[in-house]
Write a protein that holds these residues in place. Sequence first.
Motif, PDB file in Angstrom:
ATOM      1  N   ARG A   9     105.068  51.635 -14.933  1.00  0.00           N
ATOM      2  CA  ARG A   9     104.378  52.886 -14.603  1.00  0.00           C
ATOM      3  C   ARG A   9     104.214  53.058 -13.109  1.00  0.00           C
ATOM      4  O   ARG A   9     104.218  54.150 -12.579  1.00  0.00           O
ATOM      5  CB  ARG A   9     102.966  52.874 -15.211  1.00  0.00           C
ATOM      6  CG  ARG A   9     102.818  53.540 -16.525  1.00  0.00           C
ATOM      7  CD  ARG A   9     101.354  53.507 -16.917  1.00  0.00           C
ATOM      8  NE  ARG A   9     100.810  52.172 -16.772  1.00  0.00           N
ATOM      9  CZ  ARG A   9     100.565  51.358 -17.780  1.00  0.00           C
ATOM     10  NH1 ARG A   9     100.784  51.741 -19.002  1.00  0.00           N
ATOM     11  NH2 ARG A   9     100.071  50.154 -17.574  1.00  0.00           N
ATOM     12  N   GLY A  10     104.037  51.887 -12.424  1.00  0.00           N
ATOM     13  CA  GLY A  10     103.656  51.900 -11.020  1.00  0.00           C
ATOM     14  C   GLY A  10     104.467  52.852 -10.180  1.00  0.00           C
ATOM     15  O   GLY A  10     103.936  53.753  -9.543  1.00  0.00           O
TER      16      GLY A  10
ATOM     17  N   VAL B 188     103.209  54.550  -6.910  1.00  0.00           N
ATOM     18  CA  VAL B 188     102.687  53.367  -6.198  1.00  0.00           C
ATOM     19  C   VAL B 188     103.393  52.147  -6.776  1.00  0.00           C
ATOM     20  O   VAL B 188     102.901  51.518  -7.722  1.00  0.00           O
ATOM     21  CB  VAL B 188     101.154  53.209  -6.405  1.00  0.00           C
ATOM     22  CG1 VAL B 188     100.618  52.070  -5.544  1.00  0.00           C
ATOM     23  CG2 VAL B 188     100.423  54.490  -6.123  1.00  0.00           C
ATOM     24  N   PRO B 189     104.572  51.791  -6.267  1.00  0.00           N
ATOM     25  CA  PRO B 189     105.273  50.647  -6.844  1.00  0.00           C
ATOM     26  C   PRO B 189     104.486  49.354  -6.679  1.00  0.00           C
ATOM     27  O   PRO B 189     103.833  49.151  -5.650  1.00  0.00           O
ATOM     28  CB  PRO B 189     106.589  50.591  -6.055  1.00  0.00           C
ATOM     29  CG  PRO B 189     106.434  51.493  -4.900  1.00  0.00           C
ATOM     30  CD  PRO B 189     105.275  52.403  -5.150  1.00  0.00           C
ATOM     31  N   THR B 190     104.532  48.532  -7.716  1.00  0.00           N
ATOM     32  CA  THR B 190     103.818  47.254  -7.627  1.00  0.00           C
ATOM     33  C   THR B 190     104.742  46.124  -8.075  1.00  0.00           C
ATOM     34  O   THR B 190     105.604  46.317  -8.930  1.00  0.00           O
ATOM     35  CB  THR B 190     102.563  47.238  -8.541  1.00  0.00           C
ATOM     36  OG1 THR B 190     102.930  47.594  -9.863  1.00  0.00           O
ATOM     37  CG2 THR B 190     101.480  48.158  -8.039  1.00  0.00           C
ATOM     38  N   ALA B 191     104.530  44.966  -7.481  1.00  0.00           N
ATOM     39  CA  ALA B 191     105.206  43.746  -7.934  1.00  0.00           C
ATOM     40  C   ALA B 191     104.186  42.966  -8.755  1.00  0.00           C
ATOM     41  O   ALA B 191     103.085  42.681  -8.279  1.00  0.00           O
ATOM     42  CB  ALA B 191     105.650  42.926  -6.728  1.00  0.00           C
ATOM     43  N   ASN B 192     104.550  42.668 -10.018  1.00  0.00           N
ATOM     44  CA  ASN B 192     103.638  41.897 -10.878  1.00  0.00           C
ATOM     45  C   ASN B 192     103.923  40.415 -10.697  1.00  0.00           C
ATOM     46  O   ASN B 192     105.049  39.976 -10.916  1.00  0.00           O
ATOM     47  CB  ASN B 192     103.853  42.258 -12.351  1.00  0.00           C
ATOM     48  CG  ASN B 192     103.367  43.660 -12.671  1.00  0.00           C
ATOM     49  OD1 ASN B 192     103.642  44.600 -11.921  1.00  0.00           O
ATOM     50  ND2 ASN B 192     102.644  43.816 -13.747  1.00  0.00           N
ATOM     51  N   LEU B 193     102.897  39.650 -10.327  1.00  0.00           N
ATOM     52  CA  LEU B 193     103.083  38.196 -10.197  1.00  0.00           C
ATOM     53  C   LEU B 193     102.767  37.540 -11.539  1.00  0.00           C
ATOM     54  O   LEU B 193     101.840  37.959 -12.241  1.00  0.00           O
ATOM     55  CB  LEU B 193     102.147  37.621  -9.134  1.00  0.00           C
ATOM     56  CG  LEU B 193     102.268  38.162  -7.709  1.00  0.00           C
ATOM     57  CD1 LEU B 193     101.567  37.215  -6.744  1.00  0.00           C
ATOM     58  CD2 LEU B 193     103.723  38.338  -7.299  1.00  0.00           C
TER      59      LEU B 193
ATOM     60  N   PRO C 119      95.863  60.886 -12.648  1.00  0.00           N
ATOM     61  CA  PRO C 119      95.669  61.396 -11.281  1.00  0.00           C
ATOM     62  C   PRO C 119      94.412  60.832 -10.619  1.00  0.00           C
ATOM     63  O   PRO C 119      94.400  60.545  -9.419  1.00  0.00           O
ATOM     64  CB  PRO C 119      95.555  62.918 -11.474  1.00  0.00           C
ATOM     65  CG  PRO C 119      96.267  63.201 -12.753  1.00  0.00           C
ATOM     66  CD  PRO C 119      96.089  61.990 -13.610  1.00  0.00           C
ATOM     67  N   GLU C 120      93.329  60.650 -11.401  1.00  0.00           N
ATOM     68  CA  GLU C 120      92.102  60.085 -10.791  1.00  0.00           C
ATOM     69  C   GLU C 120      92.343  58.660 -10.317  1.00  0.00           C
ATOM     70  O   GLU C 120      91.869  58.253  -9.261  1.00  0.00           O
ATOM     71  CB  GLU C 120      90.945  60.104 -11.782  1.00  0.00           C
ATOM     72  CG  GLU C 120      90.276  61.452 -11.860  1.00  0.00           C
ATOM     73  CD  GLU C 120      88.936  61.397 -12.586  1.00  0.00           C
ATOM     74  OE1 GLU C 120      88.243  60.365 -12.519  1.00  0.00           O
ATOM     75  OE2 GLU C 120      88.591  62.403 -13.226  1.00  0.00           O
ATOM     76  N   LEU C 121      93.094  57.886 -11.126  1.00  0.00           N
ATOM     77  CA  LEU C 121      93.408  56.508 -10.735  1.00  0.00           C
ATOM     78  C   LEU C 121      94.262  56.504  -9.466  1.00  0.00           C
ATOM     79  O   LEU C 121      93.988  55.757  -8.517  1.00  0.00           O
ATOM     80  CB  LEU C 121      94.124  55.787 -11.883  1.00  0.00           C
ATOM     81  CG  LEU C 121      94.770  54.433 -11.561  1.00  0.00           C
ATOM     82  CD1 LEU C 121      93.718  53.404 -11.132  1.00  0.00           C
ATOM     83  CD2 LEU C 121      95.545  53.883 -12.758  1.00  0.00           C
ATOM     84  N   VAL C 122      95.264  57.382  -9.436  1.00  0.00           N
ATOM     85  CA  VAL C 122      96.164  57.402  -8.279  1.00  0.00           C
ATOM     86  C   VAL C 122      95.389  57.812  -7.010  1.00  0.00           C
ATOM     87  O   VAL C 122      95.556  57.202  -5.942  1.00  0.00           O
ATOM     88  CB  VAL C 122      97.357  58.356  -8.526  1.00  0.00           C
ATOM     89  CG1 VAL C 122      98.212  58.502  -7.285  1.00  0.00           C
ATOM     90  CG2 VAL C 122      98.210  57.835  -9.682  1.00  0.00           C
ATOM     91  N   THR C 123      94.505  58.809  -7.137  1.00  0.00           N
ATOM     92  CA  THR C 123      93.693  59.223  -5.976  1.00  0.00           C
ATOM     93  C   THR C 123      92.895  58.042  -5.458  1.00  0.00           C
ATOM     94  O   THR C 123      92.798  57.803  -4.251  1.00  0.00           O
ATOM     95  CB  THR C 123      92.732  60.366  -6.383  1.00  0.00           C
ATOM     96  OG1 THR C 123      93.514  61.408  -6.933  1.00  0.00           O
ATOM     97  CG2 THR C 123      91.937  60.877  -5.210  1.00  0.00           C
ATOM     98  N   ARG C 124      92.322  57.276  -6.397  1.00  0.00           N
ATOM     99  CA  ARG C 124      91.492  56.150  -5.967  1.00  0.00           C
ATOM    100  C   ARG C 124      92.352  55.051  -5.331  1.00  0.00           C
ATOM    101  O   ARG C 124      91.969  54.440  -4.334  1.00  0.00           O
ATOM    102  CB  ARG C 124      90.725  55.608  -7.177  1.00  0.00           C
ATOM    103  CG  ARG C 124      89.821  54.447  -6.879  1.00  0.00           C
ATOM    104  CD  ARG C 124      88.744  54.801  -5.851  1.00  0.00           C
ATOM    105  NE  ARG C 124      88.607  53.730  -4.877  1.00  0.00           N
ATOM    106  CZ  ARG C 124      87.633  53.661  -3.972  1.00  0.00           C
ATOM    107  NH1 ARG C 124      86.726  54.589  -3.896  1.00  0.00           N
ATOM    108  NH2 ARG C 124      87.589  52.654  -3.129  1.00  0.00           N
ATOM    109  N   ILE C 125      93.552  54.822  -5.889  1.00  0.00           N
ATOM    110  CA  ILE C 125      94.415  53.784  -5.298  1.00  0.00           C
ATOM    111  C   ILE C 125      94.794  54.188  -3.873  1.00  0.00           C
ATOM    112  O   ILE C 125      94.836  53.347  -2.964  1.00  0.00           O
ATOM    113  CB  ILE C 125      95.669  53.539  -6.168  1.00  0.00           C
ATOM    114  CG1 ILE C 125      95.262  52.879  -7.497  1.00  0.00           C
ATOM    115  CG2 ILE C 125      96.674  52.644  -5.442  1.00  0.00           C
ATOM    116  CD1 ILE C 125      96.407  52.614  -8.461  1.00  0.00           C
ATOM    117  N   ARG C 126      95.004  55.496  -3.655  1.00  0.00           N
ATOM    118  CA  ARG C 126      95.338  55.934  -2.280  1.00  0.00           C
ATOM    119  C   ARG C 126      94.172  55.651  -1.340  1.00  0.00           C
ATOM    120  O   ARG C 126      94.358  55.251  -0.194  1.00  0.00           O
ATOM    121  CB  ARG C 126      95.722  57.414  -2.266  1.00  0.00           C
ATOM    122  CG  ARG C 126      96.932  57.715  -3.121  1.00  0.00           C
ATOM    123  CD  ARG C 126      97.926  58.679  -2.485  1.00  0.00           C
ATOM    124  NE  ARG C 126      99.137  58.749  -3.297  1.00  0.00           N
ATOM    125  CZ  ARG C 126     100.162  57.903  -3.217  1.00  0.00           C
ATOM    126  NH1 ARG C 126     100.143  56.923  -2.327  1.00  0.00           N
ATOM    127  NH2 ARG C 126     101.207  58.013  -3.997  1.00  0.00           N
TER     128      ARG C 126
END
Length: 399
Positions: free
Chosen positions: A267-268, A274-279, A372-379
């Motif tokens: 999804r990232g 917001v790309p993420t690398a999962n460890l 969208p609320e999650l993405v706003t907060r991650i920004r």
Amino acid sequence: MRRVASAAVPDACSTRPRYRHRRSERTRGVSSRSLSSDRDDLVAQCTECALPNERARADAIARALDLRRDGYARCLIVGAETGALALRIASEDAACTALCVDASAAQLARCAETLGKTLALDAGEDVLGNARGVRFLRCDDMRALKPYHGPFDGVAFNAHLADRGGEDEARDAVTRAVLLCKPGARVVISERERGVGEGTGDGGMDFASIVRGLPLARVGGAKELGEASAPMRADDDENPLVFVVPSAFEIAKPFVLEAPVVTGFGRGSKQMGVPTANLDPELCGGEAFLSSLPLGVYFGWAKLAMESSWHECVLNVGKRPTFVDGDGATIEVHVMGASDAAKLYERDFYGETMRVEVRGFIRPEMRFESLPELVTRIRADIGLARNALASGAHARPSA
Ligand SMILES: Cc1cc2nc3c(=O)[nH]c(=O)nc-3n(C[C@H](O)[C@H](O)[C@H](O)COP(=O)(O)O)c2cc1C
């Protein structure tokens, strides 16, 4: 669900009036919402006897908020109650503006009446602005509060949290309050009643577990609550619990996470931008290590084993409560767009080892209402991480 029978209201208010009415309301597991209409009746009947005690409690909360320390201040009052606190802030702290929120329109109207105002909540009361004074917002829970209602220099939970229906709800409310605060803001928790457990056997609420892991430092509270091992209770009228939101999100012991990158849910980058690398969590100490960390958003420095330079990063160690695809803890690292990293990070690098030097904590993980609320907060998290790393307090590791 047990409702509060009107017969439970004592006729005479002369014996410990402030406690008597509240105790009859409290029933473990009953949410504040189901209480509101009963509570409105109780408050209406108890106005005269409650106010003097409420004034003393309001004074203690206002002192603890210490709103005038920076000249002008904006504060949030959660729980209108009799209006004594709003009155105290409006009249004595003339340099303040306050937003008073409550689930009950009748409580808010009563609070406004104490301030000599009439409320027309249905007419769309203005809840924004910098003019001095108190504004009112009827809302069922703290999720209705938006960043533009703040940021606040102080938040007072006014005889509100013990009615929330459980620790999870109380913790969610405090977490949301912290997110609406400026660094350095005070969070004050005051419950009205000493001996809250009398007759119910619940022993009162222990706030230690509610605030554990939140970015809050304790600065005050009832004297008998001072010992670390003692339950942290907030029901001393003269000594509310007082916390401060730290201006820098330091963690006592920076730590390192190092593991191969594994596949996530994809999804990232696709849905969130917001790309993420999962460890691999197993190779980062597994459940035992992860459960010793407060779940939430951290910042630090990251690099792949094949790289020579470090990049700023923000990472979530958590269970992604916004989604319902599994509750195991994951570690997701968003590497911030350093230009030299851009090319490398465009491609997949599953199996490569990533090392992350974690330097600070930003906030606890939370469930958001929408993507969208999650993405706003991650920004916003990314912005906070950038500022913290640019401050010079968290030097880039040497290669
Ligand atoms: C900085 C950051 C903060 C995050 N905060 C939350 C959060 O508070 N709540 C939540 O449910 N998920 C949070 N997440 C996790 C996202 O839900 C997750 O990155 C998303 O589900 C994408 O996962 P995937 O790449 O494995 O598909 C956060 C992720 C990052 C990178």
